[in-house]
Design an enzyme around this catalytic site. Structure first.
Site, PDB file in Angstrom:
ATOM      1  N   ASP A 155      36.236   8.989   6.874  1.00  0.00           N
ATOM      2  CA  ASP A 155      35.045   8.234   6.504  1.00  0.00           C
ATOM      3  C   ASP A 155      34.937   8.056   4.995  1.00  0.00           C
ATOM      4  O   ASP A 155      35.420   8.888   4.213  1.00  0.00           O
ATOM      5  CB  ASP A 155      33.786   8.937   7.017  1.00  0.00           C
ATOM      6  CG  ASP A 155      33.733   9.000   8.530  1.00  0.00           C
ATOM      7  OD1 ASP A 155      34.269   8.085   9.176  1.00  0.00           O
ATOM      8  OD2 ASP A 155      33.154   9.968   9.062  1.00  0.00           O
ATOM      9  N   ARG A 156      34.256   6.998   4.612  1.00  0.00           N
ATOM     10  CA  ARG A 156      34.066   6.712   3.191  1.00  0.00           C
ATOM     11  C   ARG A 156      33.406   7.876   2.460  1.00  0.00           C
ATOM     12  O   ARG A 156      33.735   8.174   1.301  1.00  0.00           O
ATOM     13  CB  ARG A 156      33.208   5.443   3.058  1.00  0.00           C
ATOM     14  CG  ARG A 156      32.928   4.993   1.643  1.00  0.00           C
ATOM     15  CD  ARG A 156      32.005   3.782   1.655  1.00  0.00           C
ATOM     16  NE  ARG A 156      31.626   3.402   0.311  1.00  0.00           N
ATOM     17  CZ  ARG A 156      30.665   2.522   0.036  1.00  0.00           C
ATOM     18  NH1 ARG A 156      30.019   1.929   1.031  1.00  0.00           N
ATOM     19  NH2 ARG A 156      30.358   2.226  -1.213  1.00  0.00           N
TER      20      ARG A 156
END
Length: 209
Positions: A70-71
């Site tokens: 995930d970012r």
């Protein structure tokens, strides 16, 4: 009466020769990169909104992420040019263990840790049993930007090892047992680790080991 002359059958016109087929290029040698993905970087090579992507760190054509991160998560991301290797790493059916160090809000109880070990009921079904334990605060790089803490609430670190790859799974697991995740760092996938890599750095390793 004389017989009519026989007509000579016409030969079909020769087809013009088409372009010669070029011999197939030999398959590229499998490559595997280990990358320490910083916080706030997308696990893709382009973005129409101007956000940071892998292209800002990795200038090697032909490789692509084996799985995602995930970012707002950090740590180990594997990239390869080999489809079979990508499937072996990313496909949940292979159950390749992934190790995370998770900073959570609160002080985990023995009951909460056992729930993580047993499997947690999420909105897309129960998770598989996981390995979970309390962890002394690890020696990690400072996150940029820093994690926001509530001064009145203590924080703790957990090591969590899972063999699935659902969307935001670790964050949802800790939230389900009452321990919201503040910082998430993936440190190992199978036998591959972050050892020696600072945020934004990558190295190439032998994919056959």
């Amino acid at each position: 009466m004389p017989l009519p002359p026989r007509s000579t059958p016409r030969r079909p016109a020769a087809k013009p020769a088409g372009p010669r087929r070029q011999p197939k290029a030999p398959p590229a040698e499998p490559r595997l990169l280990l990358f320490n993905k910083p916080f706030d970087v997308l696990t893709q090579f382009s973005d129409g909104e101007g956000r940071a992507t892998l292209k800002d760190f990795i200038a090697m054509p032909g490789v692509y992420p084996a799985g995602r991160l995930d970012r707002d998560s950090e740590g180990l991301l594997l990239l390869t040019n080999d489809g079979q290797l990508q499937a072996r790493i990313a496909d949940p059916r292979h159950k390749l263990p992934k190790t995370y160090w998770v900073q959570v809000e609160g002080e985990p109880s023995a009951e909460q840790i056992q729930r993580l070990r047993d499997g947690v009921e999420l909105n897309d079904g129960p998770t598989l049993p996981a390995q979970a334990r309390l962890l002394d605060e690890p020696q990690l790089w400072p996150r940029n930007p820093p994690v926001r803490f509530r001064k009145s609430v203590p924080t703790s670190w957990l090591e969590l090892i899972i063999k699935e790859g659902r969307n935001r799974q670790v964050r949802r697991m800790t939230a389900a047992v009452g321990l919201p995740t503040l910082r998430l760092v993936r440190v190992r996938i199978g036998d591959w680790t972050l050892d020696g890599l600072e945020p934004g750095q990558w190295k190439e390793v032998d994919p056959r080991r």
